[in-house]
Every structure is written in C-alpha cells, then in structure tokens.
Motif scaffolding. Structure first.
Motif, PDB file in Angstrom:
ATOM      1  N   ALA A 171      -1.239   4.401   1.825  1.00  0.00           N
ATOM      2  CA  ALA A 171      -2.686   4.682   1.770  1.00  0.00           C
ATOM      3  C   ALA A 171      -3.541   3.590   1.300  1.00  0.00           C
ATOM      4  CB  ALA A 171      -2.949   5.732   0.997  1.00  0.00           C
ATOM      5  N   LEU A 172      -4.659   3.508   1.708  1.00  0.00           N
ATOM      6  CA  LEU A 172      -5.731   2.644   1.309  1.00  0.00           C
ATOM      7  C   LEU A 172      -7.084   3.436   0.842  1.00  0.00           C
ATOM      8  CD1 LEU A 172      -6.944  -0.304   0.609  1.00  0.00           C
ATOM      9  CD2 LEU A 172      -7.763  -0.484   3.149  1.00  0.00           C
ATOM     10  N   GLY A 173      -7.118   3.506  -0.415  1.00  0.00           N
ATOM     11  CA  GLY A 173      -7.901   4.550  -0.899  1.00  0.00           C
ATOM     12  C   GLY A 173      -7.738   5.982  -0.439  1.00  0.00           C
ATOM     13  N   PRO A 174      -8.669   6.527  -0.169  1.00  0.00           N
ATOM     14  CA  PRO A 174      -8.440   8.187   0.302  1.00  0.00           C
ATOM     15  C   PRO A 174      -7.841   8.273   1.863  1.00  0.00           C
ATOM     16  CG  PRO A 174     -10.903   7.740   0.809  1.00  0.00           C
ATOM     17  CD  PRO A 174     -10.185   6.631  -0.022  1.00  0.00           C
ATOM     18  N   ILE A 175      -7.631   7.137   2.402  1.00  0.00           N
ATOM     19  CA  ILE A 175      -7.175   7.225   3.820  1.00  0.00           C
ATOM     20  C   ILE A 175      -5.596   6.660   3.938  1.00  0.00           C
ATOM     21  CG2 ILE A 175      -7.393   6.187   6.278  1.00  0.00           C
ATOM     22  CD1 ILE A 175     -10.307   5.635   5.594  1.00  0.00           C
ATOM     23  N   LEU A 233       0.779  -1.290  -0.218  1.00  0.00           N
ATOM     24  CA  LEU A 233      -0.166   0.011  -0.125  1.00  0.00           C
ATOM     25  C   LEU A 233       0.831   1.516   0.120  1.00  0.00           C
ATOM     26  CD1 LEU A 233      -2.498  -1.070   2.886  1.00  0.00           C
ATOM     27  CD2 LEU A 233      -2.546  -1.437   0.223  1.00  0.00           C
TER      28      LEU A 233
END
Length: 149
Positions: A57-61, A33
């Motif tokens: 990150a995982l997506g926007p987080i 990630l």
C-alpha cells in the motif's frame, strides 16, 4: 494464469537459504511498500495451514496478498526443503512451489509460480510473467544476501 520460474545458485547451505527466504519478517524490509503479517513468520515454524498476508500500500491505497501454506517439508541435515504456498487474495491468486536443494557446499533455489492478477486479461500473461520473474528474482537475491536477524 501466467507462469514463471526463478533459479538461483546460492553459496548458502540449503537450511540457511530456506531460513532466509522464508523469514517472512525480512520480506517487509526488502519488498517496497509491503508489510507481512501472520501468526508464524519464520521458516522453521511454517506448517500446512499457516496463513500470512502481504499488504502492499501507499497510504490508504493498496491490496492484500493472502497466502496459505498447503504443504511443507522442512530441511534436514544434508537434505533440501520444499513448500507449496497458495495465493488466495482478491487481487492476486496462484500457486508457489519453492524447492531448495543442496548443491556442493551451497544450494540451488527454485521458485516456480503460477500467478493471476485481477483485472489483467490473459493475453497479457507473458508480460505478467516477465515482470513477476524480475521482481521475485530481485527479492529472492536480496533475501539470500541479508544477514539473519
């Protein structure tokens, strides 16, 4: 700050171990990630002041782990290499010292780091150190095992 160290004996000569560990493009392939960006992403090009960011990150987080090379001694024939890299992000701060020393036909890799994770109280430094040592040890071994691009 938590402190940990990873020591690895590698069959690679010091210059090859150095090139693989500080091929920052490869970090994106071996750290889940995470993507590294910066102006210079290969070992031989790093100089004091070189900056790079590891975005996990995982997506926007996620968070950015911003780093700057404070000092670097590139390997030369028969000699090792050394770097001090400062972590100056909002989430992670600290200092890395990487030393690669010729040893026989291979090399000894030493990664020493002080690390502080925002929001984690100092009472948990021993846990942070154990987790970081395991994660960085795995990453370093994967980088050393990779075939250069």
């Amino acid at each position: 700050m938590a402190h940990f160290a990873v020591r690895i004996l590698s069959p690679l000569p010091a210059d090859q171990a150095w090139a693989r560990i500080l091929d920052l493009r490869a970090h994106s392939a071996v750290i889940p990630l995470t993507t590294l960006t910066g102006d210079i992403l290969y070992a031989a090009g790093l100089v004091p002041g070189s900056r790079f960011v590891a975005r996990t990150a995982l997506g926007p987080i996620g968070f950015d782990d911003s780093m700057v090379v404070d000092e670097v001694t590139q390997p030369t024939a028969g000699h090792g290499a050394w770097a001090r890299i400062r972590k100056e992000g909002k989430a992670i701060r600290g200092l890395i010292e990487l030393t690669i020393t010729p040893q026989g036909t291979g090399s000894r890799v030493e990664w020493s780091q002080d690390i502080s994770v925002r929001g984690i109280p100092r009472v948990f430094d021993p846990v942070v150190a154990r987790v970081a040592r395991a994660a960085y040890g795995t990453t370093l071994r994967k980088l050393l095992a990779r075939t250069p691009a």
